[in-house]
Write an enzyme that holds these catalytic residues in place. Structure first.
Site, PDB file in Angstrom:
ATOM      1  N   ARG A 236       0.867  -1.184   0.000  1.00 64.99           N
ATOM      2  CA  ARG A 236       0.000   0.000   0.000  1.00 64.99           C
ATOM      3  C   ARG A 236       0.900   1.230   0.000  1.00 64.99           C
ATOM      4  O   ARG A 236       1.935   1.255   0.672  1.00 64.99           O
ATOM      5  CB  ARG A 236      -0.922   0.038   1.227  1.00 64.99           C
ATOM      6  N   GLU A 265      -2.630   7.604  -4.715  1.00 65.73           N
ATOM      7  CA  GLU A 265      -2.991   6.981  -5.995  1.00 65.73           C
ATOM      8  C   GLU A 265      -4.472   7.102  -6.350  1.00 65.73           C
ATOM      9  O   GLU A 265      -4.846   7.003  -7.523  1.00 65.73           O
ATOM     10  CB  GLU A 265      -2.595   5.498  -6.010  1.00 65.73           C
TER      11      GLU A 265
HETATM   12  P1  NAD Z   1      -1.436 -11.148   4.784  1.00 70.96           P
HETATM   13  O1  NAD Z   1      -2.452 -10.672   5.768  1.00 70.96           O
HETATM   14  O2  NAD Z   1      -1.449 -12.582   4.360  1.00 70.96           O
HETATM   15  O3  NAD Z   1       0.039 -10.840   5.322  1.00 70.96           O
HETATM   16  C1  NAD Z   1       0.413  -9.635   5.911  1.00 70.96           C
HETATM   17  C2  NAD Z   1       1.530  -9.962   6.891  1.00 70.96           C
HETATM   18  O4  NAD Z   1       2.044  -8.725   7.392  1.00 70.96           O
HETATM   19  C3  NAD Z   1       1.066 -10.784   8.109  1.00 70.96           C
HETATM   20  O5  NAD Z   1       1.894 -11.926   8.264  1.00 70.96           O
HETATM   21  C4  NAD Z   1       1.233  -9.824   9.280  1.00 70.96           C
HETATM   22  O6  NAD Z   1       1.609 -10.483  10.490  1.00 70.96           O
HETATM   23  C5  NAD Z   1       2.348  -8.931   8.759  1.00 70.96           C
HETATM   24  N1  NAD Z   1       2.450  -7.660   9.459  1.00 70.96           N
HETATM   25  C6  NAD Z   1       1.502  -6.985  10.155  1.00 70.96           C
HETATM   26  N2  NAD Z   1       2.035  -5.868  10.691  1.00 70.96           N
HETATM   27  C7  NAD Z   1       3.350  -5.850  10.325  1.00 70.96           C
HETATM   28  C8  NAD Z   1       4.424  -4.962  10.581  1.00 70.96           C
HETATM   29  N3  NAD Z   1       4.256  -3.869  11.337  1.00 70.96           N
HETATM   30  N4  NAD Z   1       5.625  -5.254  10.038  1.00 70.96           N
HETATM   31  C9  NAD Z   1       5.812  -6.368   9.303  1.00 70.96           C
HETATM   32  N5  NAD Z   1       4.834  -7.248   9.036  1.00 70.96           N
HETATM   33  C10 NAD Z   1       3.610  -6.988   9.542  1.00 70.96           C
HETATM   34  O7  NAD Z   1      -1.584 -10.195   3.535  1.00 70.96           O
HETATM   35  P2  NAD Z   1      -1.096 -10.486   2.036  1.00 70.96           P
HETATM   36  O8  NAD Z   1      -2.181 -11.182   1.296  1.00 70.96           O
HETATM   37  O9  NAD Z   1       0.260 -11.058   2.071  1.00 70.96           O
HETATM   38  O10 NAD Z   1      -1.059  -8.999   1.462  1.00 70.96           O
HETATM   39  C11 NAD Z   1      -0.113  -8.057   1.929  1.00 70.96           C
HETATM   40  C12 NAD Z   1      -0.532  -6.681   1.441  1.00 70.96           C
HETATM   41  O11 NAD Z   1      -0.381  -6.640   0.017  1.00 70.96           O
HETATM   42  C13 NAD Z   1      -2.014  -6.363   1.668  1.00 70.96           C
HETATM   43  O12 NAD Z   1      -2.212  -5.767   2.934  1.00 70.96           O
HETATM   44  C14 NAD Z   1      -2.328  -5.420   0.562  1.00 70.96           C
HETATM   45  O13 NAD Z   1      -2.192  -4.107   1.063  1.00 70.96           O
HETATM   46  C15 NAD Z   1      -1.271  -5.667  -0.489  1.00 70.96           C
HETATM   47  N6  NAD Z   1      -1.796  -6.149  -1.778  1.00 70.96           N
HETATM   48  C16 NAD Z   1      -1.439  -5.495  -2.914  1.00 70.96           C
HETATM   49  C17 NAD Z   1      -1.894  -5.937  -4.150  1.00 70.96           C
HETATM   50  C18 NAD Z   1      -1.505  -5.265  -5.439  1.00 70.96           C
HETATM   51  O14 NAD Z   1      -2.181  -5.467  -6.454  1.00 70.96           O
HETATM   52  N7  NAD Z   1      -0.429  -4.510  -5.480  1.00 70.96           N
HETATM   53  C19 NAD Z   1      -2.754  -7.040  -4.202  1.00 70.96           C
HETATM   54  C20 NAD Z   1      -3.077  -7.703  -3.017  1.00 70.96           C
HETATM   55  C21 NAD Z   1      -2.604  -7.247  -1.797  1.00 70.96           C
END
Ligand code: NAD
Length: 332
Positions: A236, A265
């Site tokens: 994000r 964005e």
């Molecule tokens: P997820 O919930 O499976 O994983 C997120 C991880 O981040 C978890 O393991 C959590 O413990 C960890 N986390 C929480 N706080 C943290 C911190 N302060 N420091 C480090 N790690 C921390 O989510 P995901 O499916 O892996 O997605 C991750 C992110 O990717 C989503 O939140 C979303 O914003 C983004 N995303 C982007 C796109 C894109 O098209 N660019 C698509 C899907 C998701």
């Protein structure tokens, strides 16, 4: 079952995949709106049971309360992140919020790697040179990825998939996550955020945006990084303080930046502004750097991911209507 669903921020590709998924569920009636769901457009929700929204729809308290007043009982996100929804308000007004937690983590992980490889080997610049008949290699030198140390911040679905690909490239992978994954720990080393920042040649962000992670990458954390570090953000936009990043790029502390997301964005991405004057000077400054690569939030955009998003979103909506929604996909 009869359910009227308003799909906001709807592009032609959303309409195709969602209407195909809806054909499997009798009674699911979709209305498509190109506009984003905001305070200005919320009146369009009159008569709807569910709103189906995406990453840049704004569901703050004013919108959530207006939805509740109009009788909308369900916000169905067709994405994984839910930072754009005021969850306290959703709880207060008893509006259910669902998401698609893991539609295709590989699609986003592969895009993060694409940004890394393109930035490093400058294939985007080489493509243009060769088409112009310019076969000069000056300025195109990259580094060998094999053996480099990559810091993965957030090892959920996407971070884990990214770490696995990086191991395949022969990288040393350092990870930080407040909730480490024991299966990943076999191949990768969990460490502190400070160690990730100070020791990584490449840092890739895969944590959610929340109060703890807002501007995680700021002047101070950039100061801790190795000179010439490559930073990748497919998570994000607001994880990065863009002004601090521009300072880091100007001082050459940041060697290269690849982003699929940008903190402002919402007013730019997912639509064509090519014939307009763009007024966001920060974004335009970012575009001037030769070592910055920006894509317009397309990490999720593969055929497989779009089909999965549509089918899980429709299942969430139907299950909610029929009172059998699984906790897994429910945020509130
Ligand atoms: P997820 O919930 O499976 O994983 C997120 C991880 O981040 C978890 O393991 C959590 O413990 C960890 N986390 C929480 N706080 C943290 C911190 N302060 N420091 C480090 N790690 C921390 O989510 P995901 O499916 O892996 O997605 C991750 C992110 O990717 C989503 O939140 C979303 O914003 C983004 N995303 C982007 C796109 C894109 O098209 N660019 C698509 C899907 C998701």
């Amino acid at each position: 079952m009869q359910c009227k669903i308003g799909v906001f921020s709807c592009q032609a590709y959303d309409r195709d995949t969602l209407s195909q998924a809806a054909a499997q569920h009798a009674g699911a009636e979709l209305r498509y709106f190109e506009t984003a769901l905001t305070q200005q457009s919320v009146s369009l929700c009159q008569g709807l049971d569910t709103v189906c929204v995406f990453v840049n729809d704004t569901l703050d308290e004013s919108v959530v309360s207006a939805l509740a007043k109009l009788g909308v009982r369900h916000i169905a996100l067709r994405c994984a992140g839910y930072n754009n929804v005021d969850l306290k308000a959703a709880k207060k007004y008893r509006v259910c919020v669902t998401r698609v937690p893991a539609y295709s983590p590989h699609s986003v992980a592969e895009h993060a790697i694409a940004l890394m490889l393109t930035l490093n080997r400058k294939t985007h610049r080489a493509f243009n040179r060769v088409r112009e008949g310019n076969f000069n290699l000056n300025g195109l030198m990259g580094f060998t990825l094999h053996g480099k140390r990559v810091g993965v911040i957030g090892t959920g679905h996407i971070g884990k998939a990214t770490a696995h690909i990086l191991k395949g490239f022969g990288c040393e992978v350092l990870c930080y996550d407040p909730q480490p994954d024991s299966t990943l720990a076999i191949d990768c080393t969990y460490t502190s955020i400070h160690e990730i920042l100070s020791k990584s040649d490449i840092i890739t962000l895969h944590c959610p945006l929340n109060d703890d992670t807002y501007h995680l990458i700021n002047r101070q954390s950039i100061g801790q990084m190795k000179d010439g570090v490559m930073l990748i953000n497919t998570s994000r936009g607001a994880l990065i303080d863009t002004k601090a990043m521009i300072t880091g790029l100007k001082s050459e502390k940041i060697g290269s930046l690849g982003i699929d997301v940008y903190e402002q964005e919402a007013s730019l991405f997912f639509s064509d502004h090519s014939m307009e004057i763009i007024h966001d000077d920060i974004f335009e400054r970012l575009q001037t750097f030769p070592n910055v690569l920006i894509t317009g939030h397309q990490g999720f955009f593969t055929r497989e991911a779009m089909e999965e998003i549509a089918s899980v979103t429709l299942a969430n909506i139907v299950n909610f209507c029929q009172g059998r929604l699984s906790d897994n996909n429910r945020v509130i």
